[in-house]
Design a protein around this motif. Structure first.
Motif, mmCIF file in Angstrom:
data_model
loop_
_atom_site.group_PDB
_atom_site.id
_atom_site.type_symbol
_atom_site.label_atom_id
_atom_site.label_comp_id
_atom_site.label_asym_id
_atom_site.label_seq_id
_atom_site.Cartn_x
_atom_site.Cartn_y
_atom_site.Cartn_z
ATOM 1 N N PRO A 154 54.590 11.757 84.834
ATOM 2 C CA PRO A 154 53.215 11.456 85.229
ATOM 3 C C PRO A 154 53.086 10.730 86.562
ATOM 4 C CG PRO A 154 53.452 11.118 82.885
ATOM 5 C CD PRO A 154 54.833 11.429 83.409
ATOM 6 N N LEU A 155 54.011 9.841 86.886
ATOM 7 C CA LEU A 155 53.933 9.134 88.160
ATOM 8 C C LEU A 155 54.439 9.967 89.346
ATOM 9 C CD1 LEU A 155 54.868 5.412 87.329
ATOM 10 C CD2 LEU A 155 52.621 6.395 87.842
ATOM 11 N N GLY A 156 54.863 11.193 89.073
ATOM 12 C CA GLY A 156 55.126 12.132 90.149
ATOM 13 C C GLY A 156 56.523 12.146 90.725
ATOM 14 N N ARG A 157 57.435 11.398 90.160
ATOM 15 C CA ARG A 157 58.820 11.426 90.643
ATOM 16 C C ARG A 157 59.741 10.827 89.587
ATOM 17 N NH1 ARG A 157 60.784 6.409 91.825
ATOM 18 N NH2 ARG A 157 59.286 4.740 92.282
ATOM 19 N N PRO A 158 61.029 11.186 89.594
ATOM 20 C CA PRO A 158 61.981 10.483 88.746
ATOM 21 C C PRO A 158 62.220 9.082 89.301
ATOM 22 C CG PRO A 158 63.121 12.067 90.134
ATOM 23 C CD PRO A 158 61.652 12.269 90.357
ATOM 24 N N ALA A 159 62.761 8.218 88.487
ATOM 25 C CA ALA A 159 63.091 6.873 88.956
ATOM 26 C C ALA A 159 64.260 6.922 89.930
ATOM 27 C CB ALA A 159 63.449 5.984 87.768
ATOM 28 N N ASN A 160 64.393 5.870 90.721
ATOM 29 C CA ASN A 160 65.645 5.654 91.436
ATOM 30 C C ASN A 160 66.335 4.440 90.813
ATOM 31 O OD1 ASN A 160 64.535 3.284 92.748
ATOM 32 N ND2 ASN A 160 63.458 4.675 94.131
ATOM 33 N N THR A 161 67.545 4.190 91.208
ATOM 34 C CA THR A 161 68.313 3.133 90.548
ATOM 35 C C THR A 161 67.712 1.748 90.776
ATOM 36 O OG1 THR A 161 69.824 3.050 92.446
ATOM 37 C CG2 THR A 161 70.470 4.423 90.561
ATOM 38 N N THR A 162 67.009 1.554 91.883
ATOM 39 C CA THR A 162 66.395 0.246 92.120
ATOM 40 C C THR A 162 65.239 -0.003 91.156
ATOM 41 O OG1 THR A 162 64.986 1.156 93.871
ATOM 42 C CG2 THR A 162 67.082 0.177 94.548
ATOM 43 N N ASP A 163 64.555 1.064 90.727
ATOM 44 C CA ASP A 163 63.496 0.911 89.725
ATOM 45 C C ASP A 163 64.077 0.357 88.424
ATOM 46 O OD1 ASP A 163 61.498 2.064 91.394
ATOM 47 O OD2 ASP A 163 62.126 4.068 90.787
ATOM 48 N N ILE A 164 65.202 0.894 88.023
ATOM 49 C CA ILE A 164 65.832 0.467 86.765
ATOM 50 C C ILE A 164 66.411 -0.934 86.905
ATOM 51 C CG2 ILE A 164 67.462 1.088 84.971
ATOM 52 C CD1 ILE A 164 65.245 3.195 85.539
ATOM 53 N N ALA A 165 67.051 -1.195 88.036
ATOM 54 C CA ALA A 165 67.680 -2.496 88.245
ATOM 55 C C ALA A 165 66.663 -3.632 88.293
ATOM 56 C CB ALA A 165 68.504 -2.480 89.531
ATOM 57 N N ALA A 166 65.485 -3.357 88.832
ATOM 58 C CA ALA A 166 64.450 -4.393 88.892
ATOM 59 C C ALA A 166 64.031 -4.824 87.497
ATOM 60 C CB ALA A 166 63.246 -3.877 89.675
ATOM 61 N N ALA A 167 63.864 -3.841 86.606
ATOM 62 C CA ALA A 167 63.496 -4.159 85.225
ATOM 63 C C ALA A 167 64.631 -4.890 84.510
ATOM 64 C CB ALA A 167 63.141 -2.879 84.478
ATOM 65 N N ALA A 168 65.857 -4.447 84.742
ATOM 66 C CA ALA A 168 67.010 -5.093 84.117
ATOM 67 C C ALA A 168 67.141 -6.542 84.568
ATOM 68 C CB ALA A 168 68.285 -4.321 84.471
ATOM 69 N N SER A 169 66.980 -6.763 85.859
ATOM 70 C CA SER A 169 67.087 -8.109 86.408
ATOM 71 C C SER A 169 66.051 -9.045 85.793
ATOM 72 C CB SER A 169 66.933 -8.057 87.925
ATOM 73 O OG SER A 169 66.978 -9.343 88.493
#
Length: 253
Positions: free
Chosen positions: A208-223
């Protein structure tokens, strides 16, 4: 520095794991990182050490083995004397139709994804329970633990188990001040997925947001979940998928 946190992270030679490790180093945490491949481990250590913000140590090998888990814990305790953050990120995906799936593939997925996560968490928690501030543990799941995905029955089962582990351990770990949460990434651009020339186009249409995530998207949530800003969050799973599980169209449709 005396007040710096110390983090253990598996599957950190590249992709999501490496980016989480980078985020932790940038926030000032010393990091002991693991990858199955020695070359990737050494490259990750060299890359992350360049910032000079924290110490980075490597530990190569099978993240589900008792020896590698013990080595990571011993490295942390020998060099720093405590463990504050743990990311059980290592995992494997072995595709296959349910009716033809082999016992060998099933048990390999379970060994790495479930047993590796379980026993790393156990080893770290044994240290954290004696620390005044406990610690924070993060497990890596997947959107496939929430929505059906063709040819991933064993993998999805293992990731659902990881999420249940985090929920179940709240009752045992909370009294020691240990928080445990899970992230469930959706389609993400990594070294593995970029090898597929159709990946970005396919998942951009499905997300829906128009693109797959990149690794920084995941790392920000993990952090965030590992940080003191999340000090009252435990037993939760954060889905990071650009909205895919809300509508969950199949890439095979």
């Amino acid at each position: 520095m005396k007040n710096q946190k110390v983090a253990l992270i598996t599957g950190a030679g590249q992709g999501i794991g490496l980016e989480i490790a980078r985020k932790l180093v940038d926030s000032g945490s010393h990091v002991i990182l693991n990858d199955l491949e020695k070359g990737l481990t050494e490259e990750a250590v060299a890359s992350l050490s360049q910032s000079g913000k924290a110490s980075v140590l490597g530990c190569s090998g099978d993240s589900s083995s008792e020896e590698v888990i013990s080595e990571m814990v011993e490295l942390a305790m020998h060099h720093f004397g405590h463990i504050d953050q743990v990311v059980a990120n290592a995992g494997i995906t072995l595709f296959g139709s349910f009716l033809d799936y082999s016992r060998d593939d099933f048990f390999e997925v379970a060994r790495i994804n479930q047993a590796g996560t379980f026993f790393l968490t156990q080893a770290a928690a044994r240290v954290m329970k004696s620390q005044p501030d406990g610690g924070a543990i993060l497990l890596t799941s997947s959107v496939t633990a929430h929505q059906s995905h063709e040819n991933l029955a064993a993998y999805a089962m293992s990731k659902a188990a990881v999420e249940m582990l985090a929920r179940n351990l709240v009752i045992e770990l909370a009294p020691f001040g240990i928080r445990i949460n899970t992230i469930a990434p959706g389609a993400t651009m990594t070294e593995r997925t970029v090898a597929d020339p159709d990946y970005v186009n396919t998942w951009s249409k499905l997300t829906p947001l128009g693109r797959p995530a990149n690794t920084t998207d995941i790392a920000a949530a993990a952090s965030f979940l590992l940080s003191d800003a999340a000090r009252h969050i435990t037993g939760q799973t954060l889905i990071i998928d650009g909205g895919w599980t809300s509508i969950s169209p199949s890439p095979y449709a």
